[in-house]
Design an enzyme around this catalytic site. Sequence first.
Site, short mmCIF file in Angstrom:
data_model
loop_
_atom_site.label_atom_id
_atom_site.label_comp_id
_atom_site.label_asym_id
_atom_site.label_seq_id
_atom_site.Cartn_x
_atom_site.Cartn_y
_atom_site.Cartn_z
N LEU A 23 0.68 -1.28 -0.06
CA LEU A 23 0.25 0.19 -0.01
C LEU A 23 1.00 1.13 -0.07
O LEU A 23 2.00 1.19 0.54
CB LEU A 23 -0.73 -0.07 1.26
CG LEU A 23 -1.94 -1.04 1.39
CD1 LEU A 23 -2.59 -1.17 2.98
CD2 LEU A 23 -3.14 -0.70 0.33
N SER A 24 0.42 2.46 -0.25
CA SER A 24 1.02 3.79 -0.32
C SER A 24 1.18 3.86 1.33
O SER A 24 0.36 3.80 2.05
CB SER A 24 -0.03 4.77 -0.80
OG SER A 24 0.98 6.13 -1.03
N SER A 93 9.53 -0.23 -7.10
CA SER A 93 8.91 0.22 -5.96
C SER A 93 7.54 0.66 -6.45
O SER A 93 7.32 1.85 -6.63
CB SER A 93 9.81 1.17 -5.05
OG SER A 93 9.22 1.59 -4.09
S1 ADX Z 1 0.68 1.71 -9.18
O1 ADX Z 1 -0.87 1.10 -8.66
O2 ADX Z 1 0.40 2.02 -10.69
O3 ADX Z 1 1.63 0.60 -9.16
P1 ADX Z 1 2.37 3.57 -8.60
O4 ADX Z 1 3.22 2.89 -7.43
O5 ADX Z 1 2.89 3.80 -9.56
O6 ADX Z 1 1.01 3.02 -8.58
O7 ADX Z 1 2.01 5.03 -7.75
C1 ADX Z 1 1.57 4.94 -6.62
C2 ADX Z 1 1.72 6.59 -6.05
O8 ADX Z 1 1.06 7.39 -6.61
C3 ADX Z 1 1.33 6.44 -4.55
O9 ADX Z 1 2.36 6.41 -3.71
C4 ADX Z 1 0.94 7.88 -4.18
O10 ADX Z 1 1.85 8.84 -4.32
C5 ADX Z 1 0.45 8.41 -5.64
N1 ADX Z 1 -0.98 8.10 -6.08
C6 ADX Z 1 -1.69 9.44 -6.73
N2 ADX Z 1 -3.13 8.89 -6.93
C7 ADX Z 1 -3.10 7.48 -6.41
C8 ADX Z 1 -4.12 6.61 -6.43
N3 ADX Z 1 -5.48 6.90 -6.72
N4 ADX Z 1 -3.93 5.40 -5.83
C9 ADX Z 1 -2.74 5.13 -5.23
N5 ADX Z 1 -1.72 6.09 -5.42
C10 ADX Z 1 -1.92 7.26 -5.76
#
Ligand code: ADX
Length: 191
Positions: A23-24, A93
């Site tokens: 998760l973020s 990551s």
């Molecule tokens: S992924 O789902 O496509 O793998 P990724 O790791 O590139 O996501 O980007 C995640 C980062 O984007 C998060 O850490 C956060 O800072 C930002 N973010 C902005 N909008 C969203 C969203 N709707 N869901 C998750 N992360 C988001």
Amino acid sequence: MRAIDKGLALLGHKGAVVWMTGLSGAGKTTISTALEERLTDAGILSHVLDGDVLRTGLCSGLGFTEHDRNENIRRAACAAIILAKAGLVSVCSLISPLKSQRDMARRMCEESGVPFIECYVSAPLDECERRDVKGLYARARAGDIPNFTGITAPYEPPDNPEVVLDTQFGLVAECVGELLLNVRRMVQVEV
Ligand code: ADX
């Protein structure tokens, strides 16, 4: 000589992809950066590919629908494989929320002959929300960010990752140490 073998001859270690999912706010970036430092100290060349950073360049223009995340993850995996074939340890990551997305990255690596380590950076949603390092959870709860992972978009924990790191109770140094050991076993001829 194949690039992957040249890397082994020149650097003394193989390339690999370390795929950090979670998760973020779970601690992916913190652990990835610390891993990069520890790998450098151990004489292993690595590079972090971070979702937030990729989205400013290679993956700019992509949003957070399932379709766009699939493409984001596909591009990240492509870049990671290029680096791994040149002999580096690519540390990816990215939230990569769906099993199908992580399986795609794994399959792409397997097809390229690149070792793949899936690392689940595990922290419960309420803990990530409590940390809210970037203030995004509060905004997502307020309805300002659509498709936010854990709130209005799914996160599927991995079933069988090579490594699980618990960042709720584990110390960063311990988590990184465990991951480092796994990576060294995979990329060094002898550890
Ligand atoms: S992924 O789902 O496509 O793998 P990724 O790791 O590139 O996501 O980007 C995640 C980062 O984007 C998060 O850490 C956060 O800072 C930002 N973010 C902005 N909008 C969203 C969203 N709707 N869901 C998750 N992360 C988001």
